[in-house]
Each structure stands twice: as C-alpha cells, then as structure tokens.
Scaffold this motif. Structure first.
Motif, mmCIF file in Angstrom:
data_model
loop_
_atom_site.group_PDB
_atom_site.id
_atom_site.type_symbol
_atom_site.label_atom_id
_atom_site.label_comp_id
_atom_site.label_asym_id
_atom_site.label_seq_id
_atom_site.Cartn_x
_atom_site.Cartn_y
_atom_site.Cartn_z
ATOM 1 N N SER A 80 -8.856 -38.573 16.139
ATOM 2 C CA SER A 80 -8.016 -39.741 16.432
ATOM 3 C C SER A 80 -8.510 -40.478 17.670
ATOM 4 O O SER A 80 -8.431 -41.701 17.745
ATOM 5 N N SER A 81 -9.065 -39.757 18.638
ATOM 6 C CA SER A 81 -9.566 -40.455 19.830
ATOM 7 C C SER A 81 -10.835 -41.240 19.490
ATOM 8 O O SER A 81 -11.067 -42.305 20.062
ATOM 9 N N ALA A 82 -11.639 -40.730 18.549
ATOM 10 C CA ALA A 82 -12.821 -41.497 18.126
ATOM 11 C C ALA A 82 -12.382 -42.811 17.482
ATOM 12 O O ALA A 82 -12.901 -43.886 17.814
ATOM 13 N N VAL A 83 -11.412 -42.739 16.579
ATOM 14 C CA VAL A 83 -10.929 -43.934 15.880
ATOM 15 C C VAL A 83 -10.289 -44.922 16.864
ATOM 16 O O VAL A 83 -10.397 -46.135 16.712
ATOM 17 N N CYS A 84 -9.627 -44.388 17.899
ATOM 18 C CA CYS A 84 -8.912 -45.254 18.844
ATOM 19 C C CYS A 84 -9.768 -45.654 20.048
ATOM 20 O O CYS A 84 -9.288 -46.336 20.951
ATOM 21 N N GLY A 85 -11.031 -45.215 20.074
ATOM 22 C CA GLY A 85 -11.965 -45.692 21.084
ATOM 23 C C GLY A 85 -11.890 -44.981 22.417
ATOM 24 O O GLY A 85 -12.351 -45.517 23.430
ATOM 25 N N THR A 86 -11.337 -43.784 22.455
ATOM 26 C CA THR A 86 -11.243 -43.080 23.741
ATOM 27 C C THR A 86 -12.080 -41.796 23.773
ATOM 28 O O THR A 86 -11.974 -41.011 24.710
ATOM 29 N N LEU A 87 -12.939 -41.586 22.754
ATOM 30 C CA LEU A 87 -13.803 -40.393 22.754
ATOM 31 C C LEU A 87 -15.145 -40.755 23.380
ATOM 32 O O LEU A 87 -15.823 -41.674 22.920
ATOM 33 N N ASP A 88 -15.525 -40.046 24.445
ATOM 34 C CA ASP A 88 -16.829 -40.253 25.083
ATOM 35 C C ASP A 88 -17.771 -39.153 24.579
ATOM 36 O O ASP A 88 -17.611 -37.991 24.949
ATOM 37 N N PRO A 89 -18.751 -39.512 23.738
ATOM 38 C CA PRO A 89 -19.634 -38.480 23.161
ATOM 39 C C PRO A 89 -20.289 -37.605 24.231
ATOM 40 O O PRO A 89 -20.414 -36.390 24.054
ATOM 41 N N ASP A 90 -20.683 -38.235 25.359
ATOM 42 C CA ASP A 90 -21.382 -37.456 26.400
ATOM 43 C C ASP A 90 -20.480 -36.411 27.057
ATOM 44 O O ASP A 90 -20.956 -35.422 27.587
ATOM 45 N N ALA A 91 -19.156 -36.669 27.015
ATOM 46 C CA ALA A 91 -18.230 -35.727 27.645
ATOM 47 C C ALA A 91 -17.988 -34.491 26.781
ATOM 48 O O ALA A 91 -17.490 -33.479 27.274
ATOM 49 N N VAL A 92 -18.334 -34.575 25.486
ATOM 50 C CA VAL A 92 -18.039 -33.447 24.590
ATOM 51 C C VAL A 92 -19.295 -32.817 23.983
ATOM 52 O O VAL A 92 -19.240 -31.710 23.450
ATOM 53 N N ARG A 93 -20.424 -33.523 24.093
ATOM 54 C CA ARG A 93 -21.654 -33.110 23.410
ATOM 55 C C ARG A 93 -22.000 -31.637 23.634
ATOM 56 O O ARG A 93 -22.278 -30.893 22.708
ATOM 57 N N ASP A 94 -21.950 -31.216 24.896
ATOM 58 C CA ASP A 94 -22.429 -29.873 25.237
ATOM 59 C C ASP A 94 -21.316 -28.831 25.357
ATOM 60 O O ASP A 94 -21.559 -27.722 25.829
ATOM 61 N N LEU A 95 -20.106 -29.192 24.948
ATOM 62 C CA LEU A 95 -19.039 -28.178 24.926
ATOM 63 C C LEU A 95 -19.469 -27.068 23.966
ATOM 64 O O LEU A 95 -20.066 -27.333 22.924
ATOM 65 N N ARG A 96 -19.195 -25.804 24.350
ATOM 66 C CA ARG A 96 -19.601 -24.674 23.509
ATOM 67 C C ARG A 96 -18.388 -23.873 23.061
ATOM 68 O O ARG A 96 -17.419 -23.747 23.797
ATOM 69 N N ASP A 97 -18.470 -23.308 21.843
ATOM 70 C CA ASP A 97 -17.397 -22.435 21.379
ATOM 71 C C ASP A 97 -17.637 -21.013 21.899
ATOM 72 O O ASP A 97 -18.610 -20.757 22.613
ATOM 73 N N ALA A 98 -16.737 -20.078 21.532
ATOM 74 C CA ALA A 98 -16.835 -18.712 22.062
ATOM 75 C C ALA A 98 -18.147 -18.053 21.666
ATOM 76 O O ALA A 98 -18.641 -17.151 22.352
#
Ligand SMILES: [Zn+2]
Length: 411
Positions: free
Chosen positions: A135-153
C-alpha cells in the motif's frame, strides 16, 4: 445501491482459508512464501467465478476489477498475509468480506461505477520489519533504498525475496498508476483490541489512525554509594523517572490519549549505587494532532518538574513520529448509518494500530469498519470473533460500500 451480502459465504471462505493455511499453531501466510501464494490461490478461485479482471501490480498487490458504467472506482479489500502463528481473521476477514461484497455487486449486473478488490502485499512486515509494503508503494511513500537491504531471519535480502515473487523493487512505485480513477477505499478489519467487546458491541466505525510520538527521556542525577549517602543528599535519576512515569500516565488520561513507558534503563545498574542516569522509552498516541501536541508539551513540563523535585536534569531525544490520519467524514457517516441499520448501534473509535487504510487515506477518501475481537487478542492463534459479530460486520461493510458506490457514481 443496496448490497445484500451473504455473510455465511464469506465465513465459509475464511474457514477454507484457515483449513488451507492454518493449523494448531495458527495462520501460516507469511508474505513472500509459497503458503502466501497458496492463500492467494484460494482467493483467485473465488474471483474466477466473477466477471472480473485479475492482475498483480508492480508492488505485488492483487487487484480484481469489476468494470462499471463509469471508470471512477471504489476500492475494497485488506491483506491476506499474516504474521507467523497468526490468527484466522487479521487481514483475511477484510479480503473475504470484499470478495463477498464483489459477488453481491456483480449479481446485480454492471454497477454504476467500477468496483475493485485489492489484496495488499506484505501489510504485516513480519519478515523484514517493514509494514504496509504494497500500500505504501501504491500511495508513493515507499523508498526502495530504505528497504532494499533489509534481511529476514535467514539472512535473505528483501530485494532478492520479492524478486522471486515477480516484484522488481525499483519498479514498485510504478504501481501508483493504480490510483488514477480511485475515488474511495473501504476496509473491514478486526479491532485487535478490547474496546468494542468491552462495550458489548459487534461492530464499529473507525475515525482514523492515531498519531504517534516516540521519545527517549533521559534523567541525569549523581551516582553515589547506597550506604554512605543520606536520603537528604541524593540526586536519584530513577526517582525522577518514576515521578514522571506516574505523572505522564495521568496526563494521558486527562487528554483522552494513551501514553506508555515501555522500558526503563538505569546506570550504573547495581544494587549498591544510586542511579546516576535513567532513560525511559515513551510512546504517546492520540487521534487529534493538536491534542497530541498538547500532551507532548505537557509531558515536557512534567519531566522538568520531576527532574527538579529530585535535583536532576532531563533531556529528550525524538525516536519516531507520525501524524494522525483521519478518515473521510462522509464515509464515516455512511459507515455509522450502516452499523446502526444492521446492529442498532453506531459507535465510532480511533485505530491504535496502523493499517493499509492509513496509507490510502493520504490519497483518497477512506473509511474502515471494525468487528469486535474476543478478549482483544490478535497476532496470536487465539484470535477470534463471535460468528454473529462477523456476520453483522460483513453486512454493515457491504452496505457502506453500497453508499460509497452511490456517492462516486453521482459525483
Ligand atoms: Zn491486519
């Protein structure tokens, strides 16, 4: 238009979903997994019986469009993903209620405006810590650089995991074109809290999502020997923090908000020393931006007073904040009328948790309805709601969608 949903069909869909992706440990619909795709498979089976066009957008959201006489669109939906060991209703209720509403609309032929179901991708953020992805991507508030390198467990990167499910992170914001003709968004969700149950109510209208202020509040005094320092000669930072914690609780009650001191950390942190420094983590929430600001300002004064009383000093560090996001007044009124019509009550309340609807409300008129939550429990396998409450909530939701369709079609 009058939309007569058949809640039993939505509840049968919810049970089928729980059968497919649930079990003794709770729901297993963690986003970007095969089980999440299986859950969507069940949704697609239901949609296949309707005259809708189903597409996945650049951010992984699923859209099912029932073309109306006009392109202007009412969007209905929620999220089918869950936290690990989650409940059977969080998100899934809103998706299956939207499916049933779409069935009831389609049964009446071409609607006066377009009605589109959405299943948002990764509302929970349970795997990478970033909620409201789709929903944040559709609404224009998702910053790809802020999430790109997030890692799961397991150490996997978000950018690689979403790619396995057809999402190219740097193209996710292209999904914003989906909003072009959207004029309203409506979402049904479980409350996930004890308010409606406490009032004996099955369903309620949500006024908006609350604003949040998170701060670290650090009291500083003087560390000294616990045996040799007389009580009259102390500068005890823990006592200042304790005075403040009680005072700020009372201030939240006076302002009609919530205030939580979730953690306290004292140094040097040994039994034989007066605490020289005590840091508190403070979370404060209110639906009204001005009242939240007033609560925060009063909290600063209370911290100063607590510090002075114990001959300490105090310093604030802001950790995070988000403003309140109010829902649309006209849609709130329509939802309250629908709740009154089906249940004889029309209580309205704010939402403490964030939802996809908070993203949508930044861009289009939005409203949510809540069903009650048994014991206020959610994000756990014990999550439940009485079936009669689910039925009333689904009917109230469908009626509100009917009112939104009328409004959009006549605008
Ligand atoms: Zn949810």
């Amino acid at each position: 238009m009058e939309i007569e949903a058949q809640p039993a069909r939505a509840i049968a869909d919810l049970r089928a979903l729980a059968e497919l992706t649930g079990g003794p440990g709770g729901a297993r619909r963690l986003c970007w997994t095969d089980e999440w795709e299986n859950a969507r498979g069940l949704l697609r089976e239901g949609l296949a019986e309707l005259p809708v066009e189903v597409e996945i957008d650049e951010a992984g959201n699923l859209w099912a469009r029932l073309a109306g006489a006009r392109p202007e669109t009412v969007v209905i939906g929620s999220h089918i993903d869950s936290v690990p060991n989650g409940g059977w209703l969080d998100g899934a209720l809103g998706v299956m209620a939207a499916l049933e509403t779409l069935r009831a609309v389609a049964a009446q032929g071409t609607p006066p405006c377009t009605v589109t179901l959405v299943d948002w991708a990764d509302e929970e953020g349970a795997r990478f810590g970033r909620s409201l992805f789709g929903s944040s991507a559709v609404c224009g508030t998702l910053d790809p650089d802020a999430v790109r390198d997030l890692r799961d467990a397991g150490g996997l990167r978000l950018v690689d995991v979403v790619a396995e499910h057809g999402v190219e992170l740097d193209r996710a914001s292209a999904s914003q074109t989906r909003l072009r003709d959207v004029r309203a968004y409506l979402e049904l969700h479980i409350e996930q809290g004890p308010v409606l149950e406490g009032l004996g109510l099955p369903v309620g209208t949500v006024l908006g999502t609350v604003g949040v202020e998170r701060n670290r509040v650090i009291f500083r005094g003087q560390a000294a020997h616990a045996g040799s320092t007389p009580m009259t000669h102390r500068r005890d930072s823990f006592l200042a923090a304790a005075r403040f914690a009680l005072a700020v609780r009372d201030a939240a009650i006076r302002h009609g908000g919530v205030s939580t001191t979730g953690a306290a950390d004292s140094k040097p942190g040994v039994v034989t020393a007066i605490a020289g420094e005590t840091a508190l983590l403070l979370d404060q929430r209110h639906l009204d931006a001005d009242v939240l600001a007033a609560l925060l300002a009063e909290s600063h004064t209370l911290a100063d007073e607590a510090a002075v009383a114990e001959k300490c000093t105090v310093e604030w560090e802001s950790l995070w904040n988000i403003p309140p996001i109010p829902f649309d007044a006209g849609l709130i009124a329509a939802a309250r009328r629908a709740c009154q019509a089906v249940s004889g009550t029309d209580h309205a309340l704010p939402s403490g948790p964030l939802h996809d609807a908070a993203e949508m409300a930044r861009r289009v008129p939005t409203v949510m309805l809540f069903s009650s939550s048994t014991d206020g429990i959610s994000h756990a396998k014990e999550e439940d709601t009485p079936i009669e409450h689910l039925e009333l909530a689904i009917r109230a939701y469908a009626q509100t969608v009917g009112a939104a369709i009328d409004r959009v079609a006549s605008a």
